[in-house]
Design an enzyme around this catalytic site. Structure first.
Site: not given
Length: 383
Positions: A144, A282, A311, A330
């Site tokens: 990704n 991050r 998260q 995210h």
């Protein structure tokens, strides 16, 4: 073996594919091949990263005599993840909904042999603990990277052109052009720098080059001279050296001891007044409250990204309400296109693991009691 898979919750409305197919890719930039499992039991373009999608793994695992447990419950002592961890042989997690594999959790998982990230970024795994316990850590490298690079470029344009407030004016029934353009600029001619120029950072630079901007980068590993010349890149030995000359800074580095807390009050204050900061890497690479202070004071003109800590982010997280932001949950690396690749890569890694054959070098983060493969190139450990 028991495979414990932690995925994000299903959508609030039933999934229905918007498109009938996905573009066919010949491979990744640089020549790395796409994931090559023996086969897949899913339809590319379908929702695979949520609980009901199961990364398309159930039929494959159960046919091999393995047990699959899938859950979104990952936090707290009474979470499904903690209850099931004690006899798990494999843990699969995603950066978007990370099951944090702490030293304490490693100690409670004596059978654990493989920690697999369905995506890129294994910082939710305590790598020192993985090394100490002899656990292999792997991720689906490059699956990704381009997805995230596209999100970075989108975020830069959103911030600089003041898109989100302008769009909200339309949604609210208004038409005040002055309000919409009072914080809107052109990217053309700006100086844009990336902290790290690996797969994602370099892809960002390549996509920004046609915008006629001045490109800068800093990285532990300097790019070949031919690439610097092709893209007109200026190399800086550190982020501290680079950020004072940039109008836009994008963070594309992994989280490890050398990058944690890098963007603190001191570094942000050294940036140009009114610079933009984009972080899809991050959250802990930046100081949470320093970002808020930078936006409130005007030192930062905008902040965008989609990485948070923890998260999912709590409802009272200050980034939800700080001024001039373009945050998302995210999602940058979890497009439906990316899900097809990281689901296939997850199966490829599992096939190698079960067969006792080597996992691709580029997928490895920790192996044989030390950093390995991509991990040796990109990460640092405390020990």
């Amino acid at each position: 073996m028991k495979v414990l898979c932690v995925l994000y919750d299903d959508p609030s409305v039933p999934f229905s594919a918007v498109r009938d197919d996905l573009p066919s890719l010949p491979g990744y930039p640089g020549g790395q091949t796409l994931p090559t499992p023996s086969s897949v039991d899913f339809t590319p373009g379908h929702l695979l990263g949520s609980v009901s999608g199961e990364l398309g793994l159930r039929r494959f695992l159960e046919a091999g005599g393995h047990t699959l447990v899938v859950t979104s419950s990952k936090d707290g002592a009474d979470s499904v993840f903690d209850r099931e961890l004690a006899d798990a042989d494999v843990v699969i997690s995603q950066p978007f909904w990370p099951a944090y594999l702490t030293a304490g959790r490693f100690a409670r998982a004596p059978r654990l042999k493989l920690a697999l990230t369905a995506g890129i970024g294994s910082d939710h795994v305590d790598l020192d603990a993985a090394i100490a316990h002899g656990v292999t850590v792997a991720e689906v490298t490059y699956c990704n990277s381009i997805s995230v690079a596209e999100h970075v470029v989108m975020s830069i344009l959103n911030l600089v052109r003041n898109f989100v407030p302008a769009h909200q004016i339309v949604r609210d029934g208004g038409w005040n052009i002055a309000d919409a353009v009072s914080r809107s600029y052109d990217v053309e001619g700006m100086h844009v720098g990336t902290v790290a120029a690996g797969r994602i950072g370099l892809a960002v630079l390549r996509r920004l080059a046609p915008f006629d901007v001045h490109l800068h980068y800093t990285d532990r590993h300097r790019l070949p001279a031919a690439v610097e010349e092709e893209l007109g890149l200026t190399f800086h030995t550190s982020a501290a050296e680079m950020v004072p000359v940039c109008d836009v800074v994008t963070v594309n580095a992994p989280l490890h001891p050398e990058t944690e807390g890098l963007f603190d009050d001191a570094l942000i204050s050294s940036m140009k007044r009114g610079a933009y900061l984009v972080n899809t890497a991050r959250a802990r690479i930046v100081d949470r409250d320093a970002v808020v202070r930078g936006l409130e004071s005007g030192q930062l003109a905008g902040y965008a990204g989609d990485v948070w800590y923890p998260q999912p982010a709590p409802a009272d997280h200050p980034w939800r309400t700080m001024p001039h932001h373009a945050m998302t949950p995210h999602i940058s690396g979890s497009s439906l296109s990316a899900q097809a690749r990281y689901a296939a890569g997850t199966r490829e890694i599992l096939e190698s693991f079960f067969a006792g054959t080597p996992i691709r070098e580029e997928y490895l983060i920790v192996d044989g009691g030390k950093l390995a493969g991509t991990g040796a190139h990109s990460y640092a450990v405390k020990s």
